[in-house]
Each structure stands twice: as C-alpha cells, then as structure tokens.
Write an enzyme that holds these catalytic residues in place. Structure first.
Site, PDB file in Angstrom:
ATOM      1  N   ARG A 108      -6.793  -8.865  43.528  1.00 17.93           N
ATOM      2  CA  ARG A 108      -7.055  -8.640  42.062  1.00 17.93           C
ATOM      3  C   ARG A 108      -7.096 -10.141  41.754  1.00 17.93           C
ATOM      4  O   ARG A 108      -5.985 -10.703  41.892  1.00 17.93           O
ATOM      5  CB  ARG A 108      -6.098  -7.607  41.254  1.00 17.93           C
ATOM      6  CG  ARG A 108      -6.163  -8.155  40.046  1.00 17.93           C
ATOM      7  CD  ARG A 108      -5.244  -6.846  39.248  1.00 17.93           C
ATOM      8  NE  ARG A 108      -6.032  -5.713  39.038  1.00 17.93           N
ATOM      9  CZ  ARG A 108      -5.495  -4.715  38.248  1.00 17.93           C
ATOM     10  NH1 ARG A 108      -4.619  -4.805  37.482  1.00 17.93           N
ATOM     11  NH2 ARG A 108      -6.501  -3.569  38.336  1.00 17.93           N
ATOM     12  N   HIS A 135     -15.083  -4.194  37.713  1.00 13.78           N
ATOM     13  CA  HIS A 135     -13.778  -3.479  38.249  1.00 13.78           C
ATOM     14  C   HIS A 135     -14.233  -2.079  38.901  1.00 13.78           C
ATOM     15  O   HIS A 135     -14.259  -1.208  38.109  1.00 13.78           O
ATOM     16  CB  HIS A 135     -12.767  -3.030  37.101  1.00 13.78           C
ATOM     17  CG  HIS A 135     -11.638  -2.692  37.372  1.00 13.78           C
ATOM     18  ND1 HIS A 135     -11.103  -2.526  38.520  1.00 13.78           N
ATOM     19  CD2 HIS A 135     -10.135  -2.160  36.656  1.00 13.78           C
ATOM     20  CE1 HIS A 135      -9.609  -2.082  38.677  1.00 13.78           C
ATOM     21  NE2 HIS A 135      -9.616  -1.715  37.376  1.00 13.78           N
ATOM     22  N   GLN A 138     -12.280   1.248  39.327  1.00 15.40           N
ATOM     23  CA  GLN A 138     -11.857   2.016  38.186  1.00 15.40           C
ATOM     24  C   GLN A 138     -13.308   2.760  37.812  1.00 15.40           C
ATOM     25  O   GLN A 138     -13.160   4.018  37.668  1.00 15.40           O
ATOM     26  CB  GLN A 138     -11.632   0.990  36.908  1.00 15.40           C
ATOM     27  CG  GLN A 138     -11.552   1.597  35.677  1.00 15.40           C
ATOM     28  CD  GLN A 138     -10.259   2.577  36.026  1.00 15.40           C
ATOM     29  OE1 GLN A 138      -9.114   2.016  36.002  1.00 15.40           O
ATOM     30  NE2 GLN A 138     -10.389   3.851  35.348  1.00 15.40           N
ATOM     31  N   ASP A 226     -11.630   0.109  26.210  1.00 14.98           N
ATOM     32  CA  ASP A 226     -10.934  -0.545  26.962  1.00 14.98           C
ATOM     33  C   ASP A 226     -10.275  -1.736  25.869  1.00 14.98           C
ATOM     34  O   ASP A 226     -10.578  -1.921  25.012  1.00 14.98           O
ATOM     35  CB  ASP A 226     -11.472  -1.482  28.227  1.00 14.98           C
ATOM     36  CG  ASP A 226     -10.718  -1.963  28.993  1.00 14.98           C
ATOM     37  OD1 ASP A 226      -9.443  -1.734  29.015  1.00 14.98           O
ATOM     38  OD2 ASP A 226     -11.114  -2.919  30.012  1.00 14.98           O
ATOM     39  N   CYS A 264      -9.622   3.018  30.867  1.00 17.35           N
ATOM     40  CA  CYS A 264      -9.094   2.824  32.398  1.00 17.35           C
ATOM     41  C   CYS A 264      -7.650   2.663  32.117  1.00 17.35           C
ATOM     42  O   CYS A 264      -6.999   2.833  33.119  1.00 17.35           O
ATOM     43  CB  CYS A 264      -9.803   1.471  32.768  1.00 17.35           C
ATOM     44  SG  CYS A 264      -9.268   0.221  32.021  1.00 17.35           S
ATOM     45  N   ARG A 292      -8.269   7.372  40.561  1.00 17.35           N
ATOM     46  CA  ARG A 292      -8.180   6.100  41.277  1.00 17.35           C
ATOM     47  C   ARG A 292      -7.734   6.337  42.624  1.00 17.35           C
ATOM     48  O   ARG A 292      -8.370   5.659  43.454  1.00 17.35           O
ATOM     49  CB  ARG A 292      -7.239   5.063  40.512  1.00 17.35           C
ATOM     50  CG  ARG A 292      -7.541   4.539  39.343  1.00 17.35           C
ATOM     51  CD  ARG A 292      -8.884   3.492  39.273  1.00 17.35           C
ATOM     52  NE  ARG A 292      -8.764   2.333  40.102  1.00 17.35           N
ATOM     53  CZ  ARG A 292      -8.047   1.343  39.922  1.00 17.35           C
ATOM     54  NH1 ARG A 292      -7.607   1.229  38.392  1.00 17.35           N
ATOM     55  NH2 ARG A 292      -7.939   0.531  40.730  1.00 17.35           N
TER      56      ARG A 292
END
Ligand code: CP
Ligand code: NVA
Length: 305
Positions: A108, A135, A138, A226, A264, A292
């Site tokens: 990440r 992402h 996700q 988000d 998310c 996930r």
C-alpha cells in the site's frame, strides 16, 4: 493480457491489466472460498506474504493476514517507516531482497510508480493494496458483494457519488470487465482519472461523467461513495464543495427501490454518508469488508498456485 511481468510472474496490479476471464476466475474462487466449496482448502501451505504499508490500514491488513493464514500460509508485516525503505533504500533493491525471503509482496503506497517499480524488480508476485490511483482489491470485493446480493452486474447501473478518487478509477476499470454502466457525479475539480475513463470507453463501456448526484442516482442499482479526503490528500478544505454529494435518504430514494449502498470504509459518518443510509437496509458495507478477505484469497491463490 493478464497482469504479469518478466518471467511470467503473476502480479495483481490493476484491473485494466487483466482479461475479463481471469478476473471472473478470481471472483469465482472468492465465492467458492466464502461458501466453503474450494477444492483445496489450504493451497498456500508454507507460503509467506510480505505486506508493506506506507499508509494506514485496518481492513487490508487484517483481511490479507487472516486470508493468508486460512490458506495455510503466513505473513510478514512491514510498516515502511520501520524498515530501511523509510531511510531511503530503493524500492527496486527492496524488491530484490524480499524476493529471496517471501513468496509474494502486497504494498500500500502513494505513488503508482512505486508499485510498478516493485513489480519490475521482484521475482515474486506483487499485489496492489491501494495507491493514490487505484484500489483493485477493494473493487473486486465490491463486485463480489453485488453478485452475492443481486447477481451479475451486467446491464446494471452503478452511481458513484463524491470524489472521483482511486476507488472510483478501479470501479471504472471494473465496468469494462463486468458490463455495467457507470455514472460518476463529482464536482468539476474532482472528476475521476481521464485515463481510466478513456480506457473503459475504448472498450465500449458507458461511463457518464456529471456533476449532479440526483441525476447519477436516478434508477441506479448501486450507489457507491467514499471519503471526501483520501489518505495523503493535502486538500482538506473540500467539505463545502462536496456537501451536495452526501449520500442520504433523499438521494437513495432516487435510486431503484432495491438499490444497494456501498462504501469501501472507513466512513466519515454524516459527511459523505448519513448514519441512516450506512446502517440502513440497503447498505451492504459489512459484507463488502468481509468479502475483501474472500476475494483476496482468490487473488492470492491465482498469484501463487
Ligand atoms: N477499504 C480499505 O482498504 O480499508 P483499510 O484502509 O482499512 O485497509
Ligand atoms: N479513497 C480512500 C480509500 C481508503 C480505503 C483513500 O485512498 O484513503
């Protein structure tokens, strides 16, 4: 082409690097793991995943760690600031060294170039655990969650409301693979990646960019939002600009009666989404978080077996 680099190593970098059949295969593995139907329950016995975090995480960290352990493997956790990366050792050298110890690396990071450099120099699979640009893990979980609740995404309308950020870009990529229409309602200054939009449109996808959240939500089968300020974003004065993009009951009323709501997480309650929607019957945010792990077990299995 599938997402691989030199030597045929199977990296999981971005959804625009895959063919749809491979992503379908990974999702099917995720569903099978969740339903307890996987033929080999511990295919990653003895395998080790290194996880490099240059930004905070709850879900990504725990879901990869638990997923790896459930598949028979283990993880090594690396907070970038506590390693020589934090003192300037290059990503390329780090990739070469880690490849001698572990079987895969999840990172990440902020800049997508760092992910690419890691993949170019690693001789083991590299997985994108979020960059400023995307992402993909996700959105694979999001697609899995939609399928679980409503069946295939094909022909459905997804409304993205708010900041046109990294998760939005991966949703745009996903639309090309899973055949949904996407409407993105964002302020003019926060429109999503034009590169992602052009890529998806070149594949015949319907990507509608607009500024009106009501227009985006009208009749949509899924409403997604988000945080308004992503990790590392220095523009923290966006709240006034984004206030009209809050997902609240009035906005959900515009969507299809059986529309789902996704986020998310982590959410900033009563900013981008109200408590009422987040905790309401249309919200599937906890399933998204759980998935996930299941879909990443699919990704890890694809990368490593
Ligand atoms: N959604 C997500 O990636 O959460 P974390 O930042 O907690 O990993
Ligand atoms: N867009 C958010 C996602 C967090 C999982 C961020 O990048 O901070």
């Amino acid at each position: 082409m599938t997402c691989s680099s030199t030597g045929g190593v199977r990296h999981f970098l971005d959804l625009d690097r895959f063919d749809s059949a491979t992503l379908r295969h990974i999702l099917d593995l995720g569903h099978a793991y969740k339903q307890g139907k996987a033929t080999n329950a511990a295919p990653l016995g003895g395998k080790i995943l290194a996880m490099i975090f240059e930004k905070p995480s709850t879900r990504t960290r725990v879901s990869f760690e638990v997923g790896m352990k459930q598949l028979g493997g283990d993880v090594v956790m690396m907070a970038a600031g506590d390693t020589q990366l934090g003192r300037g050792e290059t990503i390329a050298d780090t990739a070469r060294v880690l490849s001698r110890f572990v079987d895969a690396v999840m990172i990440r990071t902020n800049k997508p170039e760092k992910l690419e450099e890691l993949a170019r120099n690693a001789s083991v699979p590299v997985i994108n655990g979020l960059t400023d640009d995307s992402h993909p893990c996700q959105v694979m979980a999001d697609v899995m969650t939609f399928e679980e609740h409503r069946g295939p995404l094909t022909g459905k309308v997804v409304a993205w409301v708010g900041d046109g950020n990294n998760v939005a870009a991966s949703w745009i990529h996903a639309s090309a693979h899973f055949g949904c229409e996407i409407r993105l309602a964002c302020p003019d200054s926060l429109m999503p990646s034009q590169k992602a939009v052009d890529w998806a449109r070149a594949r015949g996808c319907t990507i509608n960019l607009m500024t009106d959240p009501q227009q985006a939500a009208a009749g949509a089968h899924l409403v997604v939002t988000d945080t308004w300020v992503s990790m590392g974003c220095t523009d923290t004065n966006r709240h006034q600009l984004l206030e009209p993009y809050q997902v609240n009951r009035a906005l959900m009323t515009r969507a299809a009666p059986d529309a789902l709501f996704m986020h998310c997480l982590p959410a900033h309650r009563n900013e981008e989404v109200t408590d009422e929607v987040m905790d309401g019957l249309q919200s599937v945010v906890w399933d998204e978080a759980e998935n996930r792990m299941h879909v990443q077990k699919g990704i890890l299995t694809w990368c490593l077996t």
